[in-house]
Design an enzyme around this catalytic site. Structure first.
Site, mmCIF file in Angstrom:
data_model
loop_
_atom_site.group_PDB
_atom_site.id
_atom_site.type_symbol
_atom_site.label_atom_id
_atom_site.label_comp_id
_atom_site.label_asym_id
_atom_site.label_seq_id
_atom_site.Cartn_x
_atom_site.Cartn_y
_atom_site.Cartn_z
ATOM 1 N N SER A 119 41.843 47.877 40.276
ATOM 2 C CA SER A 119 40.550 47.073 39.916
ATOM 3 C C SER A 119 40.441 47.158 38.501
ATOM 4 O O SER A 119 39.464 46.358 38.011
ATOM 5 C CB SER A 119 39.342 47.819 40.471
ATOM 6 O OG SER A 119 39.157 49.005 40.305
ATOM 7 N N HIS A 140 43.994 41.666 43.054
ATOM 8 C CA HIS A 140 42.948 42.564 43.177
ATOM 9 C C HIS A 140 41.953 41.899 44.236
ATOM 10 O O HIS A 140 41.333 40.933 44.101
ATOM 11 C CB HIS A 140 42.196 42.851 41.913
ATOM 12 C CG HIS A 140 40.769 43.608 42.033
ATOM 13 N ND1 HIS A 140 39.778 43.661 41.224
ATOM 14 C CD2 HIS A 140 40.502 44.550 42.876
ATOM 15 C CE1 HIS A 140 38.831 44.399 41.688
ATOM 16 N NE2 HIS A 140 39.307 45.215 42.666
ATOM 17 N N GLU A 152 41.545 38.461 42.388
ATOM 18 C CA GLU A 152 41.920 38.456 41.079
ATOM 19 C C GLU A 152 43.463 38.607 40.757
ATOM 20 O O GLU A 152 43.950 39.575 41.073
ATOM 21 C CB GLU A 152 41.356 39.382 39.865
ATOM 22 C CG GLU A 152 39.844 39.300 39.902
ATOM 23 C CD GLU A 152 39.138 40.252 38.836
ATOM 24 O OE1 GLU A 152 38.324 40.123 38.143
ATOM 25 O OE2 GLU A 152 39.436 41.634 39.170
ATOM 26 N N ASN A 191 35.072 43.626 36.919
ATOM 27 C CA ASN A 191 34.655 44.948 36.554
ATOM 28 C C ASN A 191 34.296 44.992 35.161
ATOM 29 O O ASN A 191 33.415 45.883 34.572
ATOM 30 C CB ASN A 191 35.835 46.047 36.921
ATOM 31 C CG ASN A 191 35.611 46.701 38.193
ATOM 32 O OD1 ASN A 191 34.682 46.272 39.117
ATOM 33 N ND2 ASN A 191 36.718 47.191 38.806
#
Length: 284
Positions: A119, A140, A152, A191
């Protein structure tokens, strides 16, 4: 390259979810972990998820059994030799990931894409453990992988355009919406945006500005997020946010990303969220 078989290394929540997702979308799946008990646990979670889907009329019992039949489990990493793409979903430990990629590099065929579900961590550094950095990228998924729409697709420094396009196409075959992360930057997109929000929410709680319940309520009603920051951290795993913050602090050389004291205390006390029965909230 026609992708028929997807390998998944790591049978935890994310690995099992990705394996389940791939099988439901008619890919053959090789699911690997280091012990049979982890694989047994993954199969139980997959069975539970698909049984609920049958109950809700989202799939038939026959489709469930067909998906199950596509999943092969193994504790031998050498079984990945038959995979067209391998998605690594082991613990967020950079040394461990590099060790897995180094081994996979000597097992899979030269055209196989090696993807990591990290992540936040550097794709370039993970790829450096292989002799094929142009065929290494981030892929991801979000938890639960069967339901969350986003993937992602992340470039490392040497990732080829062909690899990125193949993973974007695979994401769509898995019924996902891919976004391309063009530079190898810690935390990628989601994130990078979310972690600072977690930190500020925990600081608000530490400073006594509001309760966890009211901060969650404010964010869900005021920002129209589906979950507040404390509910989401408990769901995803409190320790995961902690490790990402530590990684951000080191990579950006910025103490603003340092985990707040309250988060450290929860991790040290083993309050890792719903899976341990307690996190920011109590569940037992």
């Amino acid at each position: 390259m026609a992708i028929q078989t997807i390998g998944v290394v790591g049978a935890g929540s994310m690995g099992a979810g990705i394996a389940n997702l791939a099988a439901m979308n008619k890919f053959n799946v090789i699911l690997n972990d280091i012990e049979e008990r982890f694989l047994d646990g993954a199969l139980k979670r997959i069975d539970k998820f698909m049984s609920k889907s049958v109950e809700r009329g989202k799939m038939t019992e026959e489709q469930k059994q067909e998906a199950f039949a596509r999943i092969q489990t193994t504790t031998s990493l050498e079984e990945m030799s038959g995979a067209d793409v391998v998605i690594e979903a082991v613990l967020e430990d950079l040394s461990l990931k590099k060790e897995v990629f180094s081994k996979l590099d000597s097992i899979v065929n030269e055209n196989c894409i090696l993807a990591t579900n990290t992540s936040s961590m550097s794709i370039t550094e993970i790829a450096s453990a292989t002799k094929r950095p142009e065929r290494v990228a981030g892929m991801h998924f979000f938890n639960p992988a069967q339901l969350m729409k986003l993937v992602e697709v992340v470039r490392g420094y040497k990732t080829s355009d062909e690899t990125i396009e193949e993973l974007k196409a695979l994401s769509k075959q898995l019924s996902k919406e891919p976004v391309e992360v063009k530079k190898d930057s810690p935390g990628f997109i989601v994130n990078r945006i979310m972690i600072p929000q977690f930190i500020e929410a925990i600081k608000l709680l530490e400073e006594g500005v509001a309760s966890a319940e009211d901060i969650d309520k404010a964010v869900t009603l005021g920002l129209n997020y589906p979950m507040g920051p404390f509910t989401l951290q408990d769901y995803a795993g409190v320790e995961i946010g902690y490790h990402v913050m530590e990684y951000f602090k080191e990579e950006f050389n910025d103490n603003h990303f340092a985990p707040p004291q309250l988060l450290k205390q929860l991790v040290r006390a083993g309050r890792h969220g719903k899976k341990t029965g307690a996190g920011f909230y109590d569940y037992e």
